[in-house]
Design an enzyme around this catalytic site. Structure first.
Site, mmCIF file in Angstrom:
data_model
loop_
_atom_site.group_PDB
_atom_site.id
_atom_site.type_symbol
_atom_site.label_atom_id
_atom_site.label_comp_id
_atom_site.label_asym_id
_atom_site.label_seq_id
_atom_site.Cartn_x
_atom_site.Cartn_y
_atom_site.Cartn_z
ATOM 1 N N ASP A 163 0.827 -1.080 -0.050
ATOM 2 C CA ASP A 163 0.287 0.039 0.426
ATOM 3 C C ASP A 163 0.769 1.525 0.299
ATOM 4 O O ASP A 163 2.014 1.449 0.990
ATOM 5 C CB ASP A 163 -0.692 0.153 1.567
ATOM 6 C CG ASP A 163 -2.267 1.261 1.566
ATOM 7 O OD1 ASP A 163 -2.529 1.384 0.253
ATOM 8 O OD2 ASP A 163 -1.220 1.961 2.090
ATOM 9 N N GLU B 70 1.152 -0.932 -5.089
ATOM 10 C CA GLU B 70 0.840 0.746 -4.972
ATOM 11 C C GLU B 70 1.762 2.200 -5.714
ATOM 12 O O GLU B 70 2.135 2.604 -4.367
ATOM 13 C CB GLU B 70 -0.025 1.037 -4.277
ATOM 14 C CG GLU B 70 -0.774 1.810 -4.359
ATOM 15 C CD GLU B 70 -2.185 2.114 -3.408
ATOM 16 O OE1 GLU B 70 -3.192 2.139 -4.043
ATOM 17 O OE2 GLU B 70 -2.051 2.037 -2.189
#
Length: 690
Positions: free
Chosen positions: A345, A381
């Site tokens: 993330d 990401e």
């Protein structure tokens, strides 16, 4: 429960609570603490039975060995040191803390002002000091022996070129399935019915939204909502208790073993860029109380935090012991829990140094040289909200990356936007402008048209406005630019023509995804038309909005998606590692990519620059560099029409071959058949009903 614990110096490694058969070694990092106390609790967790100051300190690791302690023992920590927020220190001995290396937690924190290190409402705000004991409101850490009988468990080790990723939420995927027991947990995901669905569909890897222990944000709890997605980690080694329906660590391991047994890899969405403790007005739960100045990146005014993540704090990956914690965590999930890879993330944050994003930052170097982690799947990401945070294509090998350019391009093309043909051509061939450098393969692009964050595929074809009212933020949250289409009616429709056109659009986009070079990722439920009623930010919706609706599954779409995945697997041309190029290659002088017009002629420069063009046709062959006897024996022709229906003149097939029509989104049940007459009549457009 031990009555009189025998204490010995113990060892500084490994960190955390380690059971050796006779007792437990406790080791905790803190550079600035003056005392570190181990707190033991009764089996019901209600009574603090012992406070034991860890007797030894080696460097910045405090440690001690307690004889007689066994797995199942509940514990926590207290750290004593300076409370000087202006200098970055926020020690408060009154606050019970989670061990960063705890392997299991008993539950979640119960929100109360006593969780704050400062006195809420005080004139000096976080400069004040709160003396209340927070133990009553804190979960307990649990001593665990994580050994597990793995039997013949073998990681599938599916090559990335053959991977089809399925992004799913453990609870959301299983909660509404009528035939699943232990709903909402790891055991539900390990059930026969879930495995059968994934195997039949053709999935090779399931990517789980965060399952490491996380908190429910206070502002959500006060609105009677919850942190459904889980992007507020508080324990990097512990599975979140809400997914342990038997309160046992083996549940996760059993799930992994079951998925492996049918050839499916397990990837974890991990959040190492920030923690759930928030900014200077957040709670003291673990890292802040153990050593705030080491665990977090602090601003020039050390009372405040650098907030590149938008969550209030940023983990300090420049500190060697913090970096070690993250690396230890990753290795734990691979070696002890047998996971096969990670999606990071806000990964740009993990590569940010004082001078900005650096693809050779310490974290990336540590990953690439680690003998355990260098061989698992690593997916970034590639963005955050910090300076220079958008880094699609900039990560070093062996990272793959979520490609939002692919998502937006596919949506725009099928919506009928002007000037999208050239853009789609780039996306269809692996997004070479972003990824064709540094020896990176075409599979580095993780292609997606939807993900947990945003509309589902069904909602992309049914809504043009977000409908996030239930989130309690006056519909201001969530993506504003969705590049979606409602075909003239917002939301569900009784119009058969509209519903048929929406169904065709969904098939068009799924076909584009699974026929593109790169690594495809499907959002759980998209294969059967799951809707979130237009909510494109269901992060707090642990209810029917966020859960997958199995009762209303479109079985025809499941069959078509299964057909697409099977076709992709059967044709290596669609999943090449080398980039295709519409020019002569230096290796063998043979082209491997051709662009055609509908009239059967080659695309010209003027064609690419025609805004109103809605048709794209690519002929793909095996990329140069493979043995010639396996190179030119076949080709695949892909035709995408987002405009009015038209006739297509097929180019000449490779020598000795003929074209066979395998897939037609306007006739999803069609069987393969020769394309007679050198063309395709009446190729349906994006808005045509089948």
């Amino acid at each position: 429960m031990i009555k009189s614990p025998a204490l010995a110096p113990g060892h500084f490694a490994p960190l955390g609570a380690t059971f050796d058969g006779e007792g437990v070694n406790f080791a905790v990092f803190s550079e600035h603490a003056k005392r570190m106390t181990l707190c033991l609790f009764s089996p019901d967790g209600k009574t603090e039975t012992h406070r034991i100051d860890l007797p030894e300190r080696d460097g910045d690791v405090w440690h001690g060995y307690v004889s007689g302690v066994k797995p199942g023992q509940l514990y926590g920590l207290r750290a004593d040191g300076p409370y000087q927020p202006s200098d970055g220190h926020r020690f408060n001995y009154n606050k019970l803390l989670i061990d960063p290396y705890a392997k299991r937690l008993t539950g979640h924190a119960t929100w109360h002002d006593a969780l704050m290190g400062y006195t809420v409402g005080h004139a000096d705000e976080d400069l004040s000091f709160d003396t209340r004991d927070s133990a009553k409101y804190m979960p307990r850490c649990v001593v665990e022996d994580p050994s597990f009988n793995w039997g013949n468990d073998t990681p599938p080790n599916t090559p990335i070129s053959r991977s089809v990723i399925y992004e799913a939420h453990v609870r959301g995927l299983t909660q509404l399935h009528p035939d699943v027991l232990n709903k909402g947990g790891f055991l539900a995901l390990a059930s026969d019915v879930m495995l059968d669905h994934l195997v039949t569909l053709g999935i090779t890897a399931i990517e789980l939204l965060p399952v490491q222990a996380f908190i429910n944000d206070r502002f959500l709890v006060e609105k009677k909502l919850t942190n459904y997605w889980g992007y507020q980690t508080i324990g990097f080694f512990a599975p979140d208790p809400r997914y342990l329906t038997q309160n046992a660590l083996w549940e996760f391991q059993h799930m992994v073993a079951r998925l492996h047994s049918v050839g499916i890899e397990v990837l974890l969405d991990v959040v190492y860029n920030h923690t759930g403790e928030g900014n200077e007005q957040g709670p003291t739960l673990a890292f802040r109380g153990l050593d705030n100045a080491s665990y977090y990146r602090l601003a020039e005014d050390k009372r405040c935090y650098i907030n590149d993540t938008g969550t209030g704090n940023t983990v300090n990956m420049d500190h060697p012991m913090v970096l070690r914690m993250v690396m230890d965590s990753l290795r734990y999930w691979v070696e002890v829990m047998h996971v096969d890879g990670f999606r990071f993330d806000l990964c740009s944050t993990l590569g940010r140094t004082e001078t900005g994003f650096d693809r050779n930052a310490a974290f990336f170097q540590a990953l690439r040289q680690d003998p355990v982690l260098a061989g698992v799947k690593l997916i970034a990401e590639p963005w955050d909200i910090g300076p220079g945070g958008y880094q699609v294509g900039a990560f070093p090998p062996p990272f793959s990356e979520w490609n939002d350019k692919y998502r937006d391009s596919v949506r725009k093309f099928w919506r009928g936007d002007d000037g999208q043909v050239a853009e789609l051509a780039d996306r269809l061939t692996g997004s070479a402008p972003q990824f064709d450098h540094s020896g990176r393969p075409a599979t580095a692009s993780v292609n997606l048209i939807t993900a947990h964050d945003g509309y589902t595929l069904a909602d992309v074809t049914a809504y043009v406005e977000r409908h996030n009212e239930m989130n309690g933020e006056d519909n201001r949250d969530g993506h504003g630019a969705n590049y979606s289409d409602n075909f003239g009616v917002e939301g569900p429709s009784d119009d058969g023509t509209i519903n048929a056109a929406r169904a065709q659009r969904r098939r068009n986009m799924l076909a584009t995804l699974l026929l593109s070079q790169g690594t495809p990722m499907i959002l759980a439920g998209d294969e059967f038309g799951n809707s979130q009623s237009g909510n494109n930010n269901a992060y707090c919706q642990d209810n029917a909005i966020g859960w997958v609706d199995w009762d209303n599954a479109d079985t025809d779409l499941i069959e078509f998606t299964t057909k697409l995945i099977a076709f992709r697997k059967a044709h290596p041309i669609l999943r090449q590692k080398r980039f295709l190029h519409a020019r002569e290659r230096l290796i063998d002088g043979i082209e491997d990519l051709f662009w055609w017009r509908a009239d059967g002629e080659h695309m010209q420069d003027d064609d690419w620059n025609t805004p109103e063009l809605r048709f794209l046709c690519a002929e793909m062959r095996t990329a140069s560099g493979t043995p010639k006897y396996a190179v030119r024996e076949e080709a695949i022709l892909l035709a995408f029409n987002a405009g009015e229906a038209l006739d297509i003149t097929l180019p000449e097939a490779p020598k000795g071959k003929h074209w066979v029509l395998h897939l037609d989104t306007s006739d999803p049940e069609r069987s393969p058949a020769p394309a007679d007459g050198g063309g395709i009549r009446h190729c349906h457009g994006a808005r045509d009903a089948p």
